[in-house]
Design a protein around this motif. Sequence first.
Motif, mmCIF file in Angstrom:
data_model
loop_
_atom_site.group_PDB
_atom_site.id
_atom_site.type_symbol
_atom_site.label_atom_id
_atom_site.label_comp_id
_atom_site.label_asym_id
_atom_site.label_seq_id
_atom_site.Cartn_x
_atom_site.Cartn_y
_atom_site.Cartn_z
ATOM 1 N N PRO A 21 0.849 -1.201 0.000
ATOM 2 C CA PRO A 21 0.000 0.000 0.000
ATOM 3 C C PRO A 21 0.878 1.243 0.000
ATOM 4 C CG PRO A 21 0.015 -1.026 2.177
ATOM 5 C CD PRO A 21 0.745 -1.965 1.258
ATOM 6 N N ILE A 22 0.622 2.173 -0.917
ATOM 7 C CA ILE A 22 1.487 3.350 -1.034
ATOM 8 C C ILE A 22 0.751 4.666 -0.848
ATOM 9 C CG2 ILE A 22 3.137 2.167 -2.538
ATOM 10 C CD1 ILE A 22 1.839 3.695 -4.901
ATOM 11 N N ALA A 23 -0.570 4.671 -0.966
ATOM 12 C CA ALA A 23 -1.301 5.932 -0.847
ATOM 13 C C ALA A 23 -2.783 5.658 -0.641
ATOM 14 C CB ALA A 23 -1.101 6.788 -2.100
ATOM 15 N N SER A 24 -3.493 6.708 -0.207
ATOM 16 C CA SER A 24 -4.943 6.647 -0.074
ATOM 17 C C SER A 24 -5.560 7.673 -0.987
ATOM 18 C CB SER A 24 -5.357 6.922 1.373
ATOM 19 O OG SER A 24 -4.894 5.906 2.237
ATOM 20 N N GLU A 25 -6.649 7.292 -1.643
ATOM 21 C CA GLU A 25 -7.385 8.198 -2.518
ATOM 22 C C GLU A 25 -8.852 8.138 -2.118
ATOM 23 O OE1 GLU A 25 -6.658 6.941 -6.495
ATOM 24 O OE2 GLU A 25 -4.670 7.851 -6.604
ATOM 25 N N GLY A 26 -9.251 9.048 -1.227
ATOM 26 C CA GLY A 26 -10.618 8.987 -0.735
ATOM 27 C C GLY A 26 -10.818 7.719 0.073
ATOM 28 N N ASP A 27 -11.770 6.898 -0.347
ATOM 29 C CA ASP A 27 -12.047 5.657 0.372
ATOM 30 C C ASP A 27 -11.329 4.467 -0.255
ATOM 31 O OD1 ASP A 27 -13.445 5.537 -1.966
ATOM 32 O OD2 ASP A 27 -15.352 4.905 -1.077
ATOM 33 N N ARG A 28 -10.324 4.736 -1.099
ATOM 34 C CA ARG A 28 -9.586 3.651 -1.743
ATOM 35 C C ARG A 28 -8.112 3.679 -1.356
ATOM 36 N NH1 ARG A 28 -10.770 3.349 -8.037
ATOM 37 N NH2 ARG A 28 -9.778 5.406 -7.968
ATOM 38 N N THR A 29 -7.500 2.497 -1.378
ATOM 39 C CA THR A 29 -6.074 2.363 -1.116
ATOM 40 C C THR A 29 -5.370 1.977 -2.404
ATOM 41 O OG1 THR A 29 -6.459 1.655 1.164
ATOM 42 C CG2 THR A 29 -4.304 1.155 0.219
ATOM 43 N N VAL A 30 -4.261 2.652 -2.697
ATOM 44 C CA VAL A 30 -3.474 2.358 -3.895
ATOM 45 C C VAL A 30 -2.339 1.410 -3.514
ATOM 46 C CG1 VAL A 30 -2.056 3.311 -5.752
ATOM 47 C CG2 VAL A 30 -3.994 4.636 -4.849
ATOM 48 N N TYR A 31 -2.234 0.321 -4.267
ATOM 49 C CA TYR A 31 -1.183 -0.670 -4.040
ATOM 50 C C TYR A 31 -0.209 -0.669 -5.213
ATOM 51 C CZ TYR A 31 -3.975 -2.753 -0.275
ATOM 52 O OH TYR A 31 -4.679 -2.960 0.880
ATOM 53 N N ARG A 32 1.038 -1.040 -4.913
ATOM 54 C CA ARG A 32 2.053 -1.174 -5.963
ATOM 55 C C ARG A 32 2.723 -2.538 -5.833
ATOM 56 N NH1 ARG A 32 6.322 3.287 -5.606
ATOM 57 N NH2 ARG A 32 4.713 4.484 -6.708
ATOM 58 N N PHE A 33 2.981 -3.155 -6.989
ATOM 59 C CA PHE A 33 3.750 -4.403 -6.995
ATOM 60 C C PHE A 33 4.748 -4.352 -8.144
ATOM 61 C CE2 PHE A 33 0.264 -5.226 -9.895
ATOM 62 C CZ PHE A 33 0.834 -5.962 -10.925
ATOM 63 N N GLU A 34 5.728 -5.224 -8.084
ATOM 64 C CA GLU A 34 6.748 -5.287 -9.120
ATOM 65 C C GLU A 34 6.814 -6.687 -9.687
ATOM 66 O OE1 GLU A 34 10.378 -3.983 -7.281
ATOM 67 O OE2 GLU A 34 9.939 -1.862 -7.688
ATOM 68 N N ARG A 35 7.176 -6.776 -10.961
ATOM 69 C CA ARG A 35 7.359 -8.075 -11.607
ATOM 70 C C ARG A 35 8.523 -7.972 -12.583
ATOM 71 N NH1 ARG A 35 5.302 -7.905 -16.813
ATOM 72 N NH2 ARG A 35 3.826 -6.202 -17.241
ATOM 73 N N GLU A 36 9.046 -9.121 -12.931
ATOM 74 C CA GLU A 36 10.146 -9.143 -13.885
ATOM 75 C C GLU A 36 9.641 -8.764 -15.275
ATOM 76 O OE1 GLU A 36 13.309 -9.648 -13.112
ATOM 77 O OE2 GLU A 36 12.712 -9.826 -11.012
ATOM 78 N N LEU A 37 10.453 -8.021 -16.000
ATOM 79 C CA LEU A 37 10.067 -7.554 -17.324
ATOM 80 C C LEU A 37 9.791 -8.703 -18.284
ATOM 81 C CD1 LEU A 37 9.708 -5.020 -19.098
ATOM 82 C CD2 LEU A 37 12.131 -5.159 -19.666
ATOM 83 N N ASP A 38 10.500 -9.837 -18.106
ATOM 84 C CA ASP A 38 10.324 -10.953 -19.032
ATOM 85 C C ASP A 38 9.195 -11.889 -18.617
ATOM 86 O OD1 ASP A 38 11.510 -12.028 -16.808
ATOM 87 O OD2 ASP A 38 13.193 -12.969 -17.854
#
Length: 215
Positions: A62-79
């Motif tokens: 979780p990286i931020a809140s937007e009103g009543d929503r939570t913003v999540y970030r994930f990472e994956r390999e480019l390939d």
Amino acid sequence: MNGGVRARIEIESPGDCPVAAASADADARIDRIDRATGGRDGVVSEEFAVDGDAEVSVDATPIASEGDRTVYRFERELDELCACDLVEHTGPPLADISAADGGLEISFRAADVAEVRAVVAALDDAFDGVHLRTLSRGDDGEESDAVVVDRSALTERQRRVLKRAHELGYFEYPKGANASEVAEDLDIARSTFTEHLAAAQSKLYDAMLEGGVEP
């Protein structure tokens, strides 16, 4: 792009897609999905937003809140190609992505029906439960003879019969296969094949001539 075709594809089982998994965890539709266009040291970052009180068990931060929503970030390999990557690698850029019930819906504009067919084939090879839900021609806001064909109006058997007949060249001239040959390939009676084919074609003709198909 002027003209072309617009398509909406549903993927019931999009593999290890964190956003699709999060939609199942949250029991909610996810419409806000931001994809990175480039990689950092072979890593791609993506973000999505869900209702703030939803429990998400996927490997995302979780990286931020937007009103009543939570913003999540994930990472994956480019390939590690995902469904969205497969679409864009096949040709057309994505117009919209959403996730619900563990599946994905992807919309895009392609140059022609052949490009849509190539996208569906690429997704079919990689994932289970790939369905072309709508297909339309013409530009938004432009007067045309465009119609939307909703495949959900057809039964599963009707879609299977129609798809196999097309694959075997039944609709080509000269025919690649006749009714008896397609029926034999499907392991059904010829009369059953013609019955399902006629019903499917009737629904498609209704969409073309009346502008809509009633399920």
